[in-house]
Design a protein around this motif. Sequence first.
Motif, mmCIF file in Angstrom:
data_model
loop_
_atom_site.group_PDB
_atom_site.id
_atom_site.type_symbol
_atom_site.label_atom_id
_atom_site.label_comp_id
_atom_site.label_asym_id
_atom_site.label_seq_id
_atom_site.Cartn_x
_atom_site.Cartn_y
_atom_site.Cartn_z
ATOM 1 N N GLY A 111 1.061 0.951 4.903
ATOM 2 C CA GLY A 111 1.038 0.101 3.714
ATOM 3 C C GLY A 111 0.681 0.799 2.420
ATOM 4 N N LYS A 112 0.390 2.096 2.461
ATOM 5 C CA LYS A 112 0.002 2.818 1.251
ATOM 6 C C LYS A 112 1.142 2.942 0.246
ATOM 7 C CE LYS A 112 -3.656 5.429 3.475
ATOM 8 N NZ LYS A 112 -4.143 6.744 3.869
ATOM 9 N N CYS A 113 2.361 2.749 0.681
ATOM 10 C CA CYS A 113 3.528 2.913 -0.187
ATOM 11 C C CYS A 113 3.824 1.667 -1.016
ATOM 12 C CB CYS A 113 4.754 3.255 0.645
ATOM 13 S SG CYS A 113 5.167 1.983 1.859
ATOM 14 N N CYS A 114 3.255 0.542 -0.661
ATOM 15 C CA CYS A 114 3.629 -0.726 -1.290
ATOM 16 C C CYS A 114 3.414 -0.735 -2.800
ATOM 17 C CB CYS A 114 2.879 -1.881 -0.646
ATOM 18 S SG CYS A 114 3.400 -2.183 1.053
ATOM 19 N N GLN A 115 2.305 -0.201 -3.246
ATOM 20 C CA GLN A 115 2.017 -0.202 -4.678
ATOM 21 C C GLN A 115 3.033 0.647 -5.441
ATOM 22 O OE1 GLN A 115 -1.926 1.097 -5.686
ATOM 23 N NE2 GLN A 115 -1.776 0.356 -7.768
ATOM 24 N N CYS A 116 3.344 1.814 -4.936
ATOM 25 C CA CYS A 116 4.309 2.691 -5.587
ATOM 26 C C CYS A 116 5.707 2.068 -5.553
ATOM 27 C CB CYS A 116 4.317 4.062 -4.915
ATOM 28 S SG CYS A 116 5.390 5.255 -5.713
ATOM 29 N N ALA A 117 6.071 1.494 -4.436
ATOM 30 C CA ALA A 117 7.383 0.858 -4.315
ATOM 31 C C ALA A 117 7.503 -0.316 -5.274
ATOM 32 C CB ALA A 117 7.610 0.397 -2.878
ATOM 33 N N LYS A 118 6.443 -1.081 -5.425
ATOM 34 C CA LYS A 118 6.453 -2.232 -6.344
ATOM 35 C C LYS A 118 6.615 -1.765 -7.788
ATOM 36 C CE LYS A 118 5.893 -6.601 -7.346
ATOM 37 N NZ LYS A 118 6.961 -7.553 -7.090
ATOM 38 N N LYS A 119 5.944 -0.672 -8.158
ATOM 39 C CA LYS A 119 6.096 -0.129 -9.506
ATOM 40 C C LYS A 119 7.526 0.316 -9.745
ATOM 41 C CE LYS A 119 1.384 1.475 -10.306
ATOM 42 N NZ LYS A 119 0.523 2.642 -10.524
ATOM 43 N N LEU A 120 8.112 0.998 -8.766
ATOM 44 C CA LEU A 120 9.510 1.415 -8.878
ATOM 45 C C LEU A 120 10.424 0.206 -9.037
ATOM 46 C CD1 LEU A 120 10.021 4.259 -6.259
ATOM 47 C CD2 LEU A 120 10.579 4.361 -8.673
ATOM 48 N N LEU A 121 10.197 -0.802 -8.222
ATOM 49 C CA LEU A 121 11.007 -2.015 -8.281
ATOM 50 C C LEU A 121 10.918 -2.653 -9.666
ATOM 51 C CD1 LEU A 121 12.708 -4.211 -6.839
ATOM 52 C CD2 LEU A 121 10.553 -5.278 -6.180
ATOM 53 N N ASN A 122 9.721 -2.836 -10.171
ATOM 54 C CA ASN A 122 9.540 -3.454 -11.484
ATOM 55 C C ASN A 122 10.178 -2.627 -12.594
ATOM 56 O OD1 ASN A 122 8.165 -5.629 -10.423
ATOM 57 N ND2 ASN A 122 6.155 -4.750 -10.778
ATOM 58 N N ASN A 123 9.979 -1.319 -12.574
ATOM 59 C CA ASN A 123 10.556 -0.455 -13.608
ATOM 60 C C ASN A 123 12.073 -0.481 -13.589
ATOM 61 O OD1 ASN A 123 8.062 0.322 -14.605
ATOM 62 N ND2 ASN A 123 7.959 2.155 -13.340
ATOM 63 N N GLU A 124 12.653 -0.423 -12.410
ATOM 64 C CA GLU A 124 14.116 -0.435 -12.303
ATOM 65 C C GLU A 124 14.693 -1.786 -12.724
ATOM 66 O OE1 GLU A 124 16.202 2.242 -11.660
ATOM 67 O OE2 GLU A 124 14.283 3.240 -11.949
ATOM 68 N N LEU A 125 14.026 -2.879 -12.357
ATOM 69 C CA LEU A 125 14.504 -4.201 -12.764
ATOM 70 C C LEU A 125 14.405 -4.375 -14.275
ATOM 71 C CD1 LEU A 125 13.086 -6.476 -9.912
ATOM 72 C CD2 LEU A 125 15.458 -5.723 -10.252
ATOM 73 N N LEU A 126 13.358 -3.810 -14.885
ATOM 74 C CA LEU A 126 13.246 -3.856 -16.348
ATOM 75 C C LEU A 126 14.381 -3.080 -17.012
ATOM 76 C CD1 LEU A 126 9.412 -3.507 -16.970
ATOM 77 C CD2 LEU A 126 10.863 -5.433 -17.589
ATOM 78 N N LYS A 127 14.692 -1.913 -16.478
ATOM 79 C CA LYS A 127 15.801 -1.121 -17.014
ATOM 80 C C LYS A 127 17.111 -1.889 -16.927
ATOM 81 C CE LYS A 127 13.903 3.408 -15.854
ATOM 82 N NZ LYS A 127 14.055 4.593 -14.990
ATOM 83 N N ILE A 128 17.342 -2.539 -15.813
ATOM 84 C CA ILE A 128 18.569 -3.329 -15.625
ATOM 85 C C ILE A 128 18.600 -4.481 -16.623
ATOM 86 C CG2 ILE A 128 19.773 -4.876 -14.037
ATOM 87 C CD1 ILE A 128 18.772 -3.001 -11.758
#
Length: 64
Positions: A39-56
Motif C-alpha cells: 500500500g505504500k504506492c497509493c499516495q504517489c499513484a493518487k498524486k500522479l492520477l490527480n496531476n494527469e487529470l488536471l493536465k487533461i
Amino acid sequence: MYVCICNQVSDKAIKASIQEGATTMRELYQEHSIGSQCGKCCQCAKKLLNNELLKIAETQVQVA
C-alpha cells in the motif's frame, strides 16, 4: 520510475492508463493491482492520477 515496487508498475504505465481513460484509483487498481500488497504506492499513484487529470482538464478547456 517505479511507483509500485510490489507489482512492478511504473509511472509511465499509470500515465498511459489515465490517457486511455482511467479516472479513479479503483480503475488503476483493477488494471495494475496498485495498493494490493503493502500500500505504500497509493499516495504517489493518487498524486500522479490527480496531476494527469488536471493536465487533461486544462487541455480540454483551452480547446473549448
